[in-house]
Design a protein around this motif. Structure first.
Motif, PDB file in Angstrom:
ATOM      1  N   HIS A  36      10.895  -9.129  51.713  1.00  0.00           N
ATOM      2  CA  HIS A  36      10.454  -7.738  51.550  1.00  0.00           C
ATOM      3  C   HIS A  36      11.419  -7.109  50.558  1.00  0.00           C
ATOM      4  CE1 HIS A  36       8.064  -4.298  52.894  1.00  0.00           C
ATOM      5  NE2 HIS A  36       9.164  -3.576  52.793  1.00  0.00           N
ATOM      6  N   ILE A  37      10.953  -6.878  49.337  1.00  0.00           N
ATOM      7  CA  ILE A  37      11.829  -6.438  48.241  1.00  0.00           C
ATOM      8  C   ILE A  37      11.551  -4.963  47.941  1.00  0.00           C
ATOM      9  CG2 ILE A  37      12.630  -6.914  45.906  1.00  0.00           C
ATOM     10  CD1 ILE A  37      11.543  -9.736  46.175  1.00  0.00           C
ATOM     11  N   VAL A  38      12.593  -4.170  48.015  1.00  0.00           N
ATOM     12  CA  VAL A  38      12.491  -2.717  47.867  1.00  0.00           C
ATOM     13  C   VAL A  38      13.236  -2.278  46.610  1.00  0.00           C
ATOM     14  CG1 VAL A  38      13.005  -0.481  48.937  1.00  0.00           C
ATOM     15  CG2 VAL A  38      12.393  -2.453  50.378  1.00  0.00           C
ATOM     16  N   ALA A  39      12.596  -1.440  45.803  1.00  0.00           N
ATOM     17  CA  ALA A  39      13.269  -0.807  44.668  1.00  0.00           C
ATOM     18  C   ALA A  39      13.849   0.525  45.125  1.00  0.00           C
ATOM     19  CB  ALA A  39      12.289  -0.573  43.529  1.00  0.00           C
ATOM     20  N   LEU A  40      15.094   0.772  44.793  1.00  0.00           N
ATOM     21  CA  LEU A  40      15.727   2.059  45.053  1.00  0.00           C
ATOM     22  C   LEU A  40      16.227   2.600  43.721  1.00  0.00           C
ATOM     23  CD1 LEU A  40      16.820   4.315  46.826  1.00  0.00           C
ATOM     24  CD2 LEU A  40      18.839   2.902  47.274  1.00  0.00           C
ATOM     25  N   ALA A  41      15.496   3.556  43.169  1.00  0.00           N
ATOM     26  CA  ALA A  41      15.836   4.133  41.870  1.00  0.00           C
ATOM     27  C   ALA A  41      16.342   5.557  42.035  1.00  0.00           C
ATOM     28  CB  ALA A  41      14.613   4.101  40.955  1.00  0.00           C
ATOM     29  N   GLY A  42      16.880   6.092  40.960  1.00  0.00           N
ATOM     30  CA  GLY A  42      17.377   7.460  40.948  1.00  0.00           C
ATOM     31  C   GLY A  42      18.363   7.629  39.820  1.00  0.00           C
ATOM     32  N   TYR A 164      16.486   2.254  36.394  1.00  0.00           N
ATOM     33  CA  TYR A 164      15.240   2.188  35.622  1.00  0.00           C
ATOM     34  C   TYR A 164      14.143   1.342  36.271  1.00  0.00           C
ATOM     35  CZ  TYR A 164      18.434   4.091  32.180  1.00  0.00           C
ATOM     36  OH  TYR A 164      19.353   4.879  31.531  1.00  0.00           O
ATOM     37  N   LEU A 165      14.242   1.121  37.559  1.00  0.00           N
ATOM     38  CA  LEU A 165      13.330   0.199  38.231  1.00  0.00           C
ATOM     39  C   LEU A 165      11.893   0.697  38.281  1.00  0.00           C
ATOM     40  CD1 LEU A 165      15.663  -0.741  41.210  1.00  0.00           C
ATOM     41  CD2 LEU A 165      15.287  -2.032  39.100  1.00  0.00           C
ATOM     42  N   LYS A 173       7.854  -2.278  33.226  1.00  0.00           N
ATOM     43  CA  LYS A 173       6.630  -2.163  34.035  1.00  0.00           C
ATOM     44  C   LYS A 173       6.415  -3.436  34.849  1.00  0.00           C
ATOM     45  CE  LYS A 173       1.749  -0.901  33.761  1.00  0.00           C
ATOM     46  NZ  LYS A 173       0.648  -0.450  32.863  1.00  0.00           N
ATOM     47  N   ASP A 174       6.711  -4.591  34.255  1.00  0.00           N
ATOM     48  CA  ASP A 174       6.598  -5.856  34.982  1.00  0.00           C
ATOM     49  C   ASP A 174       7.626  -5.930  36.106  1.00  0.00           C
ATOM     50  OD1 ASP A 174       4.522  -6.782  33.321  1.00  0.00           O
ATOM     51  OD2 ASP A 174       5.971  -7.486  31.835  1.00  0.00           O
ATOM     52  N   VAL A 175       8.825  -5.424  35.849  1.00  0.00           N
ATOM     53  CA  VAL A 175       9.849  -5.362  36.899  1.00  0.00           C
ATOM     54  C   VAL A 175       9.343  -4.514  38.070  1.00  0.00           C
ATOM     55  CG1 VAL A 175      12.137  -4.438  37.472  1.00  0.00           C
ATOM     56  CG2 VAL A 175      11.820  -5.769  35.377  1.00  0.00           C
ATOM     57  N   SER A 176       8.791  -3.362  37.755  1.00  0.00           N
ATOM     58  CA  SER A 176       8.325  -2.438  38.787  1.00  0.00           C
ATOM     59  C   SER A 176       7.237  -3.048  39.656  1.00  0.00           C
ATOM     60  CB  SER A 176       7.815  -1.150  38.126  1.00  0.00           C
ATOM     61  OG  SER A 176       7.438  -0.201  39.091  1.00  0.00           O
ATOM     62  N   SER A 177       6.463  -3.970  39.092  1.00  0.00           N
ATOM     63  CA  SER A 177       5.358  -4.577  39.838  1.00  0.00           C
ATOM     64  C   SER A 177       5.835  -5.583  40.881  1.00  0.00           C
ATOM     65  CB  SER A 177       4.405  -5.286  38.866  1.00  0.00           C
ATOM     66  OG  SER A 177       4.997  -6.465  38.332  1.00  0.00           O
ATOM     67  N   MET A 178       7.125  -5.924  40.885  1.00  0.00           N
ATOM     68  CA  MET A 178       7.637  -6.959  41.780  1.00  0.00           C
ATOM     69  C   MET A 178       7.965  -6.438  43.178  1.00  0.00           C
ATOM     70  SD  MET A 178       7.580  -9.761  40.074  1.00  0.00           S
ATOM     71  CE  MET A 178       8.479 -10.756  41.263  1.00  0.00           C
ATOM     72  N   PHE A 179       7.917  -5.125  43.380  1.00  0.00           N
ATOM     73  CA  PHE A 179       8.459  -4.562  44.619  1.00  0.00           C
ATOM     74  C   PHE A 179       7.376  -4.295  45.658  1.00  0.00           C
ATOM     75  CE2 PHE A 179      11.354  -3.158  41.177  1.00  0.00           C
ATOM     76  CZ  PHE A 179      12.454  -3.911  41.561  1.00  0.00           C
TER      77      PHE A 179
END
Length: 241
Positions: A36-42, A164-165, A173-179
């Motif tokens: 379960h992979i979570v992006a935490l951006a800010g 920048y996630l 955009k491809d990175v963002s699709s992984m989460f």
């Protein structure tokens, strides 16, 4: 576009809620290769590293209470890990090779001074193979340290934290699709820049140099990052800062 949920919450309350949910997700997972992979951006100064490390620490501390299969004398393995985006900075030598090296170094921290392609490969390997070695970032040296972070098959919850996630440009955009989930920790930009200013000064930058760097690099980056908030599933507006 994801359905964005915005919450205003004390951080300790969010830690508790996130841990309960992750423990529930872990308990329900039957696939041994589950991730379960979570992006935490800010923006810089939002508290991403603190939030990620606190949640991971609490999940790992609470997991033995949920994992009844472990013998009481056996220490269960950690099930949560943090993977920072910082390790995917370009090397200083790569900045030196750019058309305008002086500008490249001055703007270090902007999206084009990272390698989203390498980050994407790392996440793909993690997703497909269950484990991966990832680089960290040595702030003293100013370069990545290859293979310094190991996310193992035992780590079922992985929080990837970085600026920048959630961008939608090019390889980002491809990175963002992984989460599986996309979080954004929101903070007033003036507050964030005050924190970054203190951070620069604490690392030895003269105040005038630190202020110039905020104006020339950190604030424009933060404004771009804040625009990506619309791509989050969850926006955390903490009132604990």
């Amino acid at each position: 576009m994801p359905l964005m949920k915005v919450i205003t919450i004390q951080l300790h309350q969010f830690y508790a809620q996130a841990c309960v949910r992750f423990l529930s997700v872990l308990s329900a997972a039957s696939n041994p290769n589950f991730k379960h992979i979570v992006a935490l951006a800010g923006p810089p100064g939002a508290g991403k590293s603190t939030l990620a490390s606190q949640i991971v620490h609490r999940v790992n501390r609470l997991w033995p209470q949920k994992a009844s299969s472990f013998d009481s004398q056996v220490k269960p393995p950690d099930v949560a890990a943090v993977l920072p985006m910082d390790g995917f900075h370009l090397y200083r030598s790569q900045l030196d090779a750019m058309e305008n090296p002086e500008e490249a170094h001055a703007r270090r921290g902007a999206p084009w001074t990272f390698s989203p392609t390498l980050l994407l490969r790392c996440l793909e390997k993690l997703r497909n193979e269950g484990s991966v070695y990832a680089p960290s970032f040595d702030h003293g040296v100013g370069d990545p340290v290859e293979d310094d972070i190991f996310v193992s098959s035992q780590h079922k919850v992985v929080i990837v934290e970085g600026n920048y996630l959630l961008l939608e440009d090019g390889a980002w955009k491809d990175v963002s699709s992984m989460f599986d989930e996309k979080w954004f920790i929101d903070v007033d930009i003036d507050t964030a820049m005050q924190r970054v200013l203190k951070r620069h000064i604490s690392t030895g930058k003269p105040p005038d140099v630190a202020k110039w760097r905020i104006q020339y690099n950190d604030q424009p980056n933060a404004e771009l990052i804040i625009e990506s908030k619309k791509n989050a599933d969850l926006v955390i507006r903490s009132i604990d800062f």
